[in-house]
Design a protein around this motif. Sequence first.
Motif, mmCIF file in Angstrom:
data_model
loop_
_atom_site.group_PDB
_atom_site.id
_atom_site.type_symbol
_atom_site.label_atom_id
_atom_site.label_comp_id
_atom_site.label_asym_id
_atom_site.label_seq_id
_atom_site.Cartn_x
_atom_site.Cartn_y
_atom_site.Cartn_z
ATOM 1 N N TRP A 219 -25.468 36.967 51.528
ATOM 2 C CA TRP A 219 -24.837 38.097 51.236
ATOM 3 C C TRP A 219 -23.527 38.018 50.310
ATOM 4 N N GLN A 220 -23.198 38.603 49.391
ATOM 5 C CA GLN A 220 -21.848 38.561 48.756
ATOM 6 C C GLN A 220 -21.635 40.075 48.360
ATOM 7 N N GLU A 221 -20.283 40.185 48.391
ATOM 8 C CA GLU A 221 -19.443 41.266 47.948
ATOM 9 C C GLU A 221 -19.696 41.612 46.476
ATOM 10 N N ILE A 222 -19.925 42.814 45.896
ATOM 11 C CA ILE A 222 -20.085 43.157 44.756
ATOM 12 C C ILE A 222 -18.933 42.637 43.832
ATOM 13 N N ASP A 223 -17.804 42.728 44.306
ATOM 14 C CA ASP A 223 -16.530 42.098 43.752
ATOM 15 C C ASP A 223 -16.886 40.719 43.255
ATOM 16 N N ALA A 224 -17.444 39.873 43.919
ATOM 17 C CA ALA A 224 -17.732 38.280 43.717
ATOM 18 C C ALA A 224 -18.763 38.254 42.727
ATOM 19 N N LEU A 225 -19.484 39.249 42.217
ATOM 20 C CA LEU A 225 -20.670 39.255 41.307
ATOM 21 C C LEU A 225 -20.240 39.858 40.051
ATOM 22 N N PRO A 226 -19.643 39.310 38.991
ATOM 23 C CA PRO A 226 -18.981 40.138 37.882
ATOM 24 C C PRO A 226 -19.846 40.570 37.080
ATOM 25 N N GLU B 205 1.457 37.162 30.822
ATOM 26 C CA GLU B 205 2.347 37.990 31.345
ATOM 27 C C GLU B 205 1.728 39.186 31.850
ATOM 28 N N LYS B 206 0.471 39.691 31.423
ATOM 29 C CA LYS B 206 0.088 40.722 31.899
ATOM 30 C C LYS B 206 -0.400 40.669 33.247
ATOM 31 N N PHE B 207 -0.681 39.506 33.528
ATOM 32 C CA PHE B 207 -1.233 39.217 34.772
ATOM 33 C C PHE B 207 -0.657 38.964 35.916
ATOM 34 N N VAL C 126 -2.989 43.142 34.158
ATOM 35 C CA VAL C 126 -4.364 42.845 34.444
ATOM 36 C C VAL C 126 -4.386 42.288 35.916
ATOM 37 N N ARG C 127 -5.206 42.731 36.748
ATOM 38 C CA ARG C 127 -5.277 42.475 38.039
ATOM 39 C C ARG C 127 -6.460 41.810 38.277
ATOM 40 N N ASP C 128 -6.677 41.156 39.608
ATOM 41 C CA ASP C 128 -7.598 40.268 39.997
ATOM 42 C C ASP C 128 -9.123 40.857 39.834
ATOM 43 N N GLU C 129 -9.098 42.378 39.731
ATOM 44 C CA GLU C 129 -10.352 42.997 39.455
ATOM 45 C C GLU C 129 -10.449 43.320 38.000
#
Length: 137
Positions: free
Chosen positions: A36-43, A99-101, A106-109
């Motif tokens: 099982w994987q989190e949706i967040d880990a499946l781009p 710079e945005k990161f 621009v965030r991890d998500e």
Amino acid sequence: RMIPRGPFREDQLKSLWDEKRIHNLTKVWWEEMEDWQEIDALPGLKRRLWDYPDAPKPREPKEGPSVHEQRWFYVEEHEGEEGKEREIVGPTTKEDMREKFETSEVRDETLVWQEGQDDWHAPDELDYEEAGHEGEV
């Protein structure tokens, strides 16, 4: 404790997503997956659930920085009159993306794309060495 439910087709997952009954941390599994994987880990799935647009079409190179330096895109989200709206921002440079990161614009998500990639990716999933870059954004 996780209670498995399903099976669900992707259109059913989309309905659950739109109804806010599942979210980025919800775990999913299908036959090709080991666990099982989190949706967040499946781009790919995440992009489709979030209604991210298709990756931009390639453009002719412009004068200035090298093609790889100017061809970064990301999707900006903001609240609009009809709820959450998404807009493709770019092209921008690798330095601007860094710079945005760093400033969390621009965030991890946030899903980002560079010409030559097959799909949108989370910033930490990008392989800059293979794309002809050194270091990370």
